[in-house]
Design a protein around this motif. Sequence first.
Motif, PDB file in Angstrom:
ATOM      1  N   ALA A  64      10.374   6.637  29.805  1.00 37.19           N
ATOM      2  CA  ALA A  64      10.049   5.412  29.355  1.00 37.19           C
ATOM      3  C   ALA A  64      10.062   5.231  27.783  1.00 37.19           C
ATOM      4  N   ASP A  65      10.141   6.477  27.089  1.00 34.05           N
ATOM      5  CA  ASP A  65      10.310   6.538  25.582  1.00 34.05           C
ATOM      6  C   ASP A  65      11.367   7.678  25.392  1.00 34.05           C
ATOM      7  N   PRO A  66      12.602   7.397  24.874  1.00 32.98           N
ATOM      8  CA  PRO A  66      13.439   8.573  24.624  1.00 32.98           C
ATOM      9  C   PRO A  66      13.340   9.390  23.356  1.00 32.98           C
ATOM     10  N   GLY A  67      12.439   8.786  22.413  1.00 37.21           N
ATOM     11  CA  GLY A  67      12.190   9.598  21.378  1.00 37.21           C
ATOM     12  C   GLY A  67      13.224   9.373  20.203  1.00 37.21           C
ATOM     13  N   LEU A  68      14.112   8.233  20.277  1.00 39.81           N
ATOM     14  CA  LEU A  68      14.958   8.040  19.359  1.00 39.81           C
ATOM     15  C   LEU A  68      14.571   7.870  17.894  1.00 39.81           C
ATOM     16  N   PRO A  69      15.364   8.451  16.764  1.00 40.62           N
ATOM     17  CA  PRO A  69      15.021   8.264  15.542  1.00 40.62           C
ATOM     18  C   PRO A  69      14.748   6.852  15.058  1.00 40.62           C
ATOM     19  N   GLY A  70      13.600   6.266  14.672  1.00 38.72           N
ATOM     20  CA  GLY A  70      13.672   4.933  14.145  1.00 38.72           C
ATOM     21  C   GLY A  70      13.224   3.809  15.187  1.00 38.72           C
ATOM     22  N   LEU A  71      13.155   4.449  16.410  1.00 38.56           N
ATOM     23  CA  LEU A  71      13.081   3.350  17.609  1.00 38.56           C
ATOM     24  C   LEU A  71      11.523   3.489  17.820  1.00 38.56           C
ATOM     25  N   GLU A  72      10.607   2.739  17.847  1.00 35.64           N
ATOM     26  CA  GLU A  72       9.527   2.639  18.101  1.00 35.64           C
ATOM     27  C   GLU A  72       9.080   2.055  19.627  1.00 35.64           C
ATOM     28  N   VAL A  73       8.581   2.648  20.578  1.00 42.38           N
ATOM     29  CA  VAL A  73       8.418   2.280  22.002  1.00 42.38           C
ATOM     30  C   VAL A  73       6.778   2.486  22.120  1.00 42.38           C
ATOM     31  N   LYS A  74       6.156   1.524  23.040  1.00 43.59           N
ATOM     32  CA  LYS A  74       5.053   1.347  23.375  1.00 43.59           C
ATOM     33  C   LYS A  74       4.838   1.186  24.773  1.00 43.59           C
ATOM     34  N   VAL A  75       4.327   2.352  25.480  1.00 38.71           N
ATOM     35  CA  VAL A  75       4.182   2.329  26.952  1.00 38.71           C
ATOM     36  C   VAL A  75       2.785   2.143  27.412  1.00 38.71           C
ATOM     37  N   ARG A  76       2.603   1.153  28.250  1.00 34.59           N
ATOM     38  CA  ARG A  76       1.244   0.702  28.638  1.00 34.59           C
ATOM     39  C   ARG A  76       1.334   0.683  30.284  1.00 34.59           C
ATOM     40  N   LYS A  77       0.209   0.930  30.894  1.00 26.96           N
ATOM     41  CA  LYS A  77      -0.166   1.067  32.129  1.00 26.96           C
ATOM     42  C   LYS A  77      -0.110  -0.486  32.635  1.00 26.96           C
ATOM     43  N   TYR A  78      -0.087  -0.574  34.052  1.00 33.00           N
ATOM     44  CA  TYR A  78      -0.091  -1.524  34.880  1.00 33.00           C
ATOM     45  C   TYR A  78      -1.189  -2.463  34.289  1.00 33.00           C
ATOM     46  N   GLU A  79      -1.112  -3.821  33.905  1.00 31.73           N
ATOM     47  CA  GLU A  79      -2.267  -4.827  33.517  1.00 31.73           C
ATOM     48  C   GLU A  79      -2.318  -5.890  34.418  1.00 31.73           C
ATOM     49  N   PRO A  80      -3.421  -6.589  34.316  1.00 33.95           N
ATOM     50  CA  PRO A  80      -3.434  -7.966  35.200  1.00 33.95           C
ATOM     51  C   PRO A  80      -2.067  -8.879  35.065  1.00 33.95           C
ATOM     52  N   HIS A  81      -1.944  -9.436  36.070  1.00 34.43           N
ATOM     53  CA  HIS A  81      -0.943 -10.344  36.036  1.00 34.43           C
ATOM     54  C   HIS A  81      -0.754 -11.443  34.933  1.00 34.43           C
ATOM     55  N   ALA A  82      -1.965 -12.179  34.946  1.00 31.19           N
ATOM     56  CA  ALA A  82      -1.927 -13.088  33.586  1.00 31.19           C
ATOM     57  C   ALA A  82      -1.763 -12.475  32.494  1.00 31.19           C
ATOM     58  N   GLN A  83      -2.306 -11.356  32.294  1.00 28.62           N
ATOM     59  CA  GLN A  83      -1.990 -10.570  30.807  1.00 28.62           C
ATOM     60  C   GLN A  83      -0.565 -10.501  30.482  1.00 28.62           C
ATOM     61  N   VAL A  84      -0.092  -9.817  31.673  1.00 31.00           N
ATOM     62  CA  VAL A  84       1.441  -9.541  31.595  1.00 31.00           C
ATOM     63  C   VAL A  84       2.320 -11.003  31.228  1.00 31.00           C
ATOM     64  N   LEU A  85       1.960 -11.870  31.973  1.00 33.84           N
ATOM     65  CA  LEU A  85       2.796 -13.063  31.811  1.00 33.84           C
ATOM     66  C   LEU A  85       2.459 -13.587  30.424  1.00 33.84           C
ATOM     67  N   SER A  86       1.550 -13.558  29.702  1.00 33.50           N
ATOM     68  CA  SER A  86       1.159 -13.628  28.376  1.00 33.50           C
ATOM     69  C   SER A  86       1.845 -12.826  27.346  1.00 33.50           C
ATOM     70  N   ARG A  87       2.235 -11.625  27.773  1.00 35.83           N
ATOM     71  CA  ARG A  87       3.167 -10.777  27.230  1.00 35.83           C
ATOM     72  C   ARG A  87       4.714 -11.214  27.043  1.00 35.83           C
ATOM     73  N   MET A  88       5.118 -11.653  28.246  1.00 35.49           N
ATOM     74  CA  MET A  88       6.234 -12.196  28.464  1.00 35.49           C
ATOM     75  C   MET A  88       6.464 -13.601  27.584  1.00 35.49           C
TER      76      MET A  88
END
Length: 214
Positions: free
Chosen positions: A163-187
């Motif tokens: 989920a996060d390759p740890g590449l220099p300069g790349l920032e990755v945020k990994v989150r667990k499952y969330e409520p459907h409406a919350q994920v749609l807002s992220r979309m």
Amino acid sequence: VMVTAPPFSTMFLGWAVAWLCGLPLVLDFRDDWAGLYTHSYGIQKGGTAWKKAVIRSERFLTRAASLVIGNTPSLTQRLISDHGAKASFTWIPNGYDAEDFAGLEPHHPPELPDGRLHILYTGTVFEGSPLHHFWDGVARLPQSLRERLWVEVVGRVVPGQTADPGLPGLEVKVRKYEPHAQVLSRMLGADLLLLTLGSQADETRVVPAKLYEY
């Protein structure tokens, strides 16, 4: 009794209720199941005991059903070819509910740095929908470009997947499952929505439901 899956384990519960009550059973496959093991992953002859159990389970359930629904014509044809039985077969495509988006506001993560391209992946990271090809492509970028990306992964990560390759300069945020409406807002708030298919997946049978929401 109608069962829509995944999770495919619910089909056994539906079968039990239908059998106890003497009612017809309708199975709705919103995704491929045993086909991933018998066709896409090339183990039609052989495989571990649990993979064989998946194939036997799908055959038992489809032959116990009065109606079997696939989400693509190709998946439906695969079910007919593998388990052709007394059941009737048809297909209904995946889709989305427009009402789910009503009143939603785009969500912009507070930790998102200004000027970064916000890339969002939602759902399960597994063999059928991996991220390693995407990471390989990002690794080819110069660090100055990777520093302009901000990747968010929301969902479940199967062991062995990255989920996060740890590449220099790349920032990755990994989150667990969330409520459907919350994920749609992220979309709604993201700049780019990422969808992948594994190189072994049969794209004519596998059309992720999230494609319609994307």
